[in-house]
Design a protein around this motif. Sequence first.
Motif, PDB file in Angstrom:
ATOM      1  N   SER A 173       6.916   0.266  -1.450  1.00 31.02           N
ATOM      2  CA  SER A 173       6.549   1.090  -2.594  1.00 31.02           C
ATOM      3  C   SER A 173       6.904   0.322  -3.861  1.00 31.02           C
ATOM      4  O   SER A 173       8.023  -0.172  -4.010  1.00 31.02           O
ATOM      5  CB  SER A 173       7.294   2.426  -2.560  1.00 31.02           C
ATOM      6  N   GLY A 212      -2.581   0.607  -0.376  1.00 31.98           N
ATOM      7  CA  GLY A 212      -1.565   1.526  -0.872  1.00 31.98           C
ATOM      8  C   GLY A 212      -2.188   2.744  -1.520  1.00 31.98           C
ATOM      9  O   GLY A 212      -3.392   2.798  -1.786  1.00 31.98           O
ATOM     10  N   VAL A 224       2.421   1.074   1.426  1.00 34.88           N
ATOM     11  CA  VAL A 224       1.866  -0.278   1.619  1.00 34.88           C
ATOM     12  C   VAL A 224       2.411  -0.810   2.944  1.00 34.88           C
ATOM     13  O   VAL A 224       3.610  -1.069   3.065  1.00 34.88           O
ATOM     14  CB  VAL A 224       2.269  -1.200   0.457  1.00 34.88           C
TER      15      VAL A 224
END
Length: 266
Positions: A173, A212, A224
């Motif tokens: 992230s 993502g 992701v």
Amino acid sequence: MLPLQKMNSFKIIAVISLLVLSFYEGKGQARLVINNDAFIVIDNSAFVVLDNGASNAITTLGTGGRIVSENENDKVRWNIGTNTGTYTIPYSTAAGVEFPMSVTINVAGVGAGNITFSTYNGPTWDNNTYRPSDVTHMFDLATGTVNNSNHVIDRFWIVDALSYTTKPSSTLSFTYIDAEHLTPGNAIVEMNLGAQRFNNTSNIWGDYLPVGTINTATNVVSAVPTVPANFIRSWTLSETTSPLPIELLGYNLQCDAKDVKVKWTV
């Protein structure tokens, strides 16, 4: 004690309130606790080592805390080993703009490995002038010859899984800063941003196209995925509609009656 290596310039700066380095002795593992808007500055190629594989080995309390680190070689090495969980680095700019990044390890790695983190931004839209040391180009996907930096956010993240016999499977992230996609010269549509990493073995970006889930309200690209084969160190955010390139390895032409069959290898 929390191990610190290469402390040629390790600055601990407390603003308004106290920075707490708390060493909890349970199982002999230390924790770094940053309290009430205090912050740590890692500078001049300093290397901070967290010798604690728990996901709370870095903890922010009260009104929070942050780590300022704006160079590829200003690193946090987290000795995670075979643990799982969500590991967050509470990054911030010197001006106090927070942009944490995290790794959620879903399947543990094998071996006494670590993940080494760093991040930095650039002074202009042209990422090609401040690439990470293992990145060889910033070409576009469509032609493989045009500098694609104007479709790439002006920051790189290093997320390097080291010393594992098998790397973890995880999700990443990234929090981004608006100013780093709004820089004059960029042509980025924010909602199209996704995470992409550079394959430093094959010298290509395009074997991992931008992925993502983006939230433009919170400035986060999350979910992701990384598996051991694509857990490679240098990451950025680029537009899904204008990604960094694949590489043409070769092609073969074969005649079949009146037709020509073309086989591409990328």
